[in-house]
Design a protein around this motif. Structure first.
Motif, PDB file in Angstrom:
ATOM      1  N   ALA A   1       9.955  -1.051  -8.143  1.00  0.00           N
ATOM      2  CA  ALA A   1      10.459  -0.447  -9.379  1.00  0.00           C
ATOM      3  C   ALA A   1       9.654   0.785  -9.773  1.00  0.00           C
ATOM      4  CB  ALA A   1      10.442  -1.469 -10.513  1.00  0.00           C
ATOM      5  N   ASN A   2       8.377   0.816  -9.393  1.00  0.00           N
ATOM      6  CA  ASN A   2       7.520   1.959  -9.699  1.00  0.00           C
ATOM      7  C   ASN A   2       7.605   3.064  -8.653  1.00  0.00           C
ATOM      8  OD1 ASN A   2       6.485   1.122 -12.195  1.00  0.00           O
ATOM      9  ND2 ASN A   2       5.042  -0.237 -11.183  1.00  0.00           N
ATOM     10  N   GLY A   3       8.539   2.916  -7.709  1.00  0.00           N
ATOM     11  CA  GLY A   3       8.783   3.986  -6.754  1.00  0.00           C
ATOM     12  C   GLY A   3       8.148   3.828  -5.389  1.00  0.00           C
TER      13      GLY A   3
ATOM     14  N   ARG B   1      13.446 -11.415   5.320  1.00  0.00           N
ATOM     15  CA  ARG B   1      13.799 -12.837   5.443  1.00  0.00           C
ATOM     16  C   ARG B   1      13.823 -13.501   4.077  1.00  0.00           C
ATOM     17  NH1 ARG B   1      10.314 -16.818   5.987  1.00  0.00           N
ATOM     18  NH2 ARG B   1       8.689 -15.487   6.836  1.00  0.00           N
ATOM     19  N   TRP B   2      12.853 -13.169   3.226  1.00  0.00           N
ATOM     20  CA  TRP B   2      12.835 -13.734   1.874  1.00  0.00           C
ATOM     21  C   TRP B   2      14.098 -13.365   1.097  1.00  0.00           C
ATOM     22  CZ3 TRP B   2       7.163 -12.391   0.116  1.00  0.00           C
ATOM     23  CH2 TRP B   2       6.269 -13.211   0.814  1.00  0.00           C
ATOM     24  N   GLN B   3      14.602 -12.164   1.328  1.00  0.00           N
ATOM     25  CA  GLN B   3      15.839 -11.783   0.637  1.00  0.00           C
ATOM     26  C   GLN B   3      17.002 -12.687   1.053  1.00  0.00           C
ATOM     27  OE1 GLN B   3      16.795  -7.558   0.052  1.00  0.00           O
ATOM     28  NE2 GLN B   3      14.878  -7.178   1.117  1.00  0.00           N
ATOM     29  N   ARG B   4      17.042 -13.073   2.306  1.00  0.00           N
ATOM     30  CA  ARG B   4      18.099 -13.977   2.791  1.00  0.00           C
ATOM     31  C   ARG B   4      17.888 -15.399   2.292  1.00  0.00           C
ATOM     32  NH1 ARG B   4      16.625 -11.825   7.639  1.00  0.00           N
ATOM     33  NH2 ARG B   4      15.902 -13.854   8.354  1.00  0.00           N
ATOM     34  N   GLU B   5      16.640 -15.841   2.267  1.00  0.00           N
ATOM     35  CA  GLU B   5      16.337 -17.240   1.964  1.00  0.00           C
ATOM     36  C   GLU B   5      16.168 -17.539   0.484  1.00  0.00           C
ATOM     37  OE1 GLU B   5      12.850 -18.098   4.261  1.00  0.00           O
ATOM     38  OE2 GLU B   5      13.931 -18.024   6.174  1.00  0.00           O
ATOM     39  N   HIS B   6      15.891 -16.543  -0.322  1.00  0.00           N
ATOM     40  CA  HIS B   6      15.627 -16.751  -1.754  1.00  0.00           C
ATOM     41  C   HIS B   6      16.559 -15.855  -2.576  1.00  0.00           C
ATOM     42  CE1 HIS B   6      11.914 -18.992  -0.834  1.00  0.00           C
ATOM     43  NE2 HIS B   6      11.727 -18.094   0.105  1.00  0.00           N
ATOM     44  N   PRO B   7      17.705 -16.381  -2.986  1.00  0.00           N
ATOM     45  CA  PRO B   7      18.673 -15.558  -3.731  1.00  0.00           C
ATOM     46  C   PRO B   7      18.078 -14.927  -4.997  1.00  0.00           C
ATOM     47  CG  PRO B   7      19.639 -17.676  -3.144  1.00  0.00           C
ATOM     48  CD  PRO B   7      18.194 -17.730  -2.759  1.00  0.00           C
ATOM     49  N   GLU B   8      17.162 -15.628  -5.644  1.00  0.00           N
ATOM     50  CA  GLU B   8      16.550 -15.073  -6.852  1.00  0.00           C
ATOM     51  C   GLU B   8      15.702 -13.846  -6.518  1.00  0.00           C
ATOM     52  OE1 GLU B   8      13.570 -17.857  -5.099  1.00  0.00           O
ATOM     53  OE2 GLU B   8      15.719 -17.973  -5.419  1.00  0.00           O
ATOM     54  N   PHE B   9      15.029 -13.883  -5.365  1.00  0.00           N
ATOM     55  CA  PHE B   9      14.247 -12.725  -4.934  1.00  0.00           C
ATOM     56  C   PHE B   9      15.170 -11.573  -4.557  1.00  0.00           C
ATOM     57  CE2 PHE B   9      12.128 -10.370  -1.374  1.00  0.00           C
ATOM     58  CZ  PHE B   9      11.195  -9.702  -2.159  1.00  0.00           C
ATOM     59  N   SER B  10      16.261 -11.874  -3.895  1.00  0.00           N
ATOM     60  CA  SER B  10      17.220 -10.843  -3.509  1.00  0.00           C
ATOM     61  C   SER B  10      17.757 -10.113  -4.743  1.00  0.00           C
ATOM     62  CB  SER B  10      18.373 -11.467  -2.715  1.00  0.00           C
ATOM     63  OG  SER B  10      19.270 -10.470  -2.306  1.00  0.00           O
ATOM     64  N   ALA B  11      18.111 -10.862  -5.777  1.00  0.00           N
ATOM     65  CA  ALA B  11      18.614 -10.253  -7.016  1.00  0.00           C
ATOM     66  C   ALA B  11      17.511  -9.435  -7.699  1.00  0.00           C
ATOM     67  CB  ALA B  11      19.135 -11.333  -7.955  1.00  0.00           C
ATOM     68  N   GLN B  12      16.305  -9.963  -7.720  1.00  0.00           N
ATOM     69  CA  GLN B  12      15.168  -9.269  -8.327  1.00  0.00           C
ATOM     70  C   GLN B  12      14.868  -7.975  -7.572  1.00  0.00           C
ATOM     71  OE1 GLN B  12      11.646 -11.718  -8.321  1.00  0.00           O
ATOM     72  NE2 GLN B  12      10.507 -10.339  -9.661  1.00  0.00           N
ATOM     73  N   TYR B  13      14.936  -8.034  -6.253  1.00  0.00           N
ATOM     74  CA  TYR B  13      14.698  -6.880  -5.399  1.00  0.00           C
ATOM     75  C   TYR B  13      15.742  -5.785  -5.670  1.00  0.00           C
ATOM     76  CZ  TYR B  13      14.081  -4.273  -1.011  1.00  0.00           C
ATOM     77  OH  TYR B  13      13.862  -3.293  -0.080  1.00  0.00           O
ATOM     78  N   THR B  14      17.000  -6.190  -5.796  1.00  0.00           N
ATOM     79  CA  THR B  14      18.080  -5.234  -6.093  1.00  0.00           C
ATOM     80  C   THR B  14      17.846  -4.562  -7.444  1.00  0.00           C
ATOM     81  OG1 THR B  14      19.646  -6.488  -4.759  1.00  0.00           O
ATOM     82  CG2 THR B  14      20.572  -5.007  -6.424  1.00  0.00           C
TER      83      THR B  14
ATOM     84  N   ALA C   1      15.002  -4.127  -8.919  1.00  0.00           N
ATOM     85  CA  ALA C   1      13.823  -3.258  -8.785  1.00  0.00           C
ATOM     86  C   ALA C   1      14.205  -1.933  -8.139  1.00  0.00           C
ATOM     87  CB  ALA C   1      12.736  -3.963  -7.968  1.00  0.00           C
ATOM     88  N   ARG C   2      15.052  -1.975  -7.115  1.00  0.00           N
ATOM     89  CA  ARG C   2      15.515  -0.733  -6.471  1.00  0.00           C
ATOM     90  C   ARG C   2      16.297   0.122  -7.459  1.00  0.00           C
ATOM     91  NH1 ARG C   2      15.561   0.486  -1.215  1.00  0.00           N
ATOM     92  NH2 ARG C   2      17.658   1.361  -1.326  1.00  0.00           N
ATOM     93  N   GLU C   3      17.142  -0.512  -8.264  1.00  0.00           N
ATOM     94  CA  GLU C   3      17.908   0.234  -9.265  1.00  0.00           C
ATOM     95  C   GLU C   3      16.980   0.875 -10.291  1.00  0.00           C
ATOM     96  OE1 GLU C   3      20.644  -2.727 -10.676  1.00  0.00           O
ATOM     97  OE2 GLU C   3      21.982  -2.466  -8.950  1.00  0.00           O
ATOM     98  N   ALA C   4      15.962   0.137 -10.718  1.00  0.00           N
ATOM     99  CA  ALA C   4      14.997   0.680 -11.678  1.00  0.00           C
ATOM    100  C   ALA C   4      14.209   1.833 -11.073  1.00  0.00           C
ATOM    101  CB  ALA C   4      14.045  -0.426 -12.152  1.00  0.00           C
ATOM    102  N   SER C   5      13.916   1.757  -9.776  1.00  0.00           N
ATOM    103  CA  SER C   5      13.156   2.824  -9.136  1.00  0.00           C
ATOM    104  C   SER C   5      13.922   4.139  -9.125  1.00  0.00           C
ATOM    105  CB  SER C   5      12.744   2.432  -7.710  1.00  0.00           C
ATOM    106  OG  SER C   5      13.856   2.453  -6.837  1.00  0.00           O
ATOM    107  N   ALA C   6      15.248   4.069  -9.164  1.00  0.00           N
ATOM    108  CA  ALA C   6      16.054   5.289  -9.223  1.00  0.00           C
ATOM    109  C   ALA C   6      15.757   6.051 -10.511  1.00  0.00           C
ATOM    110  CB  ALA C   6      17.543   4.959  -9.127  1.00  0.00           C
ATOM    111  N   GLU C   7      15.551   5.337 -11.591  1.00  0.00           N
ATOM    112  CA  GLU C   7      15.209   6.004 -12.850  1.00  0.00           C
ATOM    113  C   GLU C   7      13.823   6.635 -12.769  1.00  0.00           C
ATOM    114  OE1 GLU C   7      16.052   3.715 -16.349  1.00  0.00           O
ATOM    115  OE2 GLU C   7      17.919   2.966 -15.477  1.00  0.00           O
ATOM    116  N   MET C   8      12.904   5.981 -12.064  1.00  0.00           N
ATOM    117  CA  MET C   8      11.570   6.552 -11.854  1.00  0.00           C
ATOM    118  C   MET C   8      11.695   7.857 -11.055  1.00  0.00           C
ATOM    119  SD  MET C   8       8.237   6.154 -12.238  1.00  0.00           S
ATOM    120  CE  MET C   8       8.067   4.448 -12.671  1.00  0.00           C
TER     121      MET C   8
END
Length: 153
Positions: free
Chosen positions: A32-34, A54-67, A69-76
């Motif tokens: 999220a910080n770029g 692999r964590w993104q595939r195995e942990h749906p909550e991490f996958s959503a959190q990761y997505t 964070a990427r969206e927030a990094s666009a604002e950065m």
């Protein structure tokens, strides 16, 4: 320990996972910080790239959190683009343009909804004259149509 039966079951295959919510939060905060994944995996206390995927595939909550964070990094990156543009000097115009274009491209891919380029305008009535030149009239807000007037699919 003589006389005690020890149950020996199958050993798990592969390395034990180091996934924790705390580590997932830290990775996503850096994103999220770029920071890029490449920068993150180079840190001494971070997992390798394939583990994060692999964590993104195995942990749906991490996958959503990761997505998110990427969206927030666009604002950065958007803020960085503005800073670069404001501090640009004429003698560095070309390199500044390359940097800004690259940052825009990355930001658009990290958050397509926020910064992606708009759809091209609809084309209506393309005509060719005697010289072979094509005249095209762009119409804002209209869907492209086929020659018979039906909307193009």
């Amino acid at each position: 320990m003589a006389g005690k039966d020890l149950e020996v079951g199958p050993r798990p295959i592969g390395r034990p996972t180091i996934y924790t919510q705390e580590l997932a939060d830290r990775i996503c905060e850096l994103i999220a910080n770029g920071e890029t994944i490449r920068m993150i995996v180079a840190m001494h206390d971070m997992p390798v790239w394939s583990t994060i995927w692999r964590w993104q595939r195995e942990h749906p909550e991490f996958s959503a959190q990761y997505t998110r964070a990427r969206e927030a990094s666009a604002e950065m990156l958007e803020a960085e683009i503005i800073d670069v543009a404001r501090t640009s000097r004429p003698e560095y115009a070309q390199s500044t343009k390359v940097l800004v274009d690259t940052l825009k491209w990355v930001a658009a891919r990290r958050n397509r909804k926020l910064l992606a380029d708009k759809e091209p305008p609809a084309v209506e009535g393309a005509q060719t004259d005697q010289t072979g030149s094509v005249t095209v009239r762009f119409v804002k807000g209209k869907a492209p149509q086929t020659d018979d007037g039906d909307p193009a699919s």
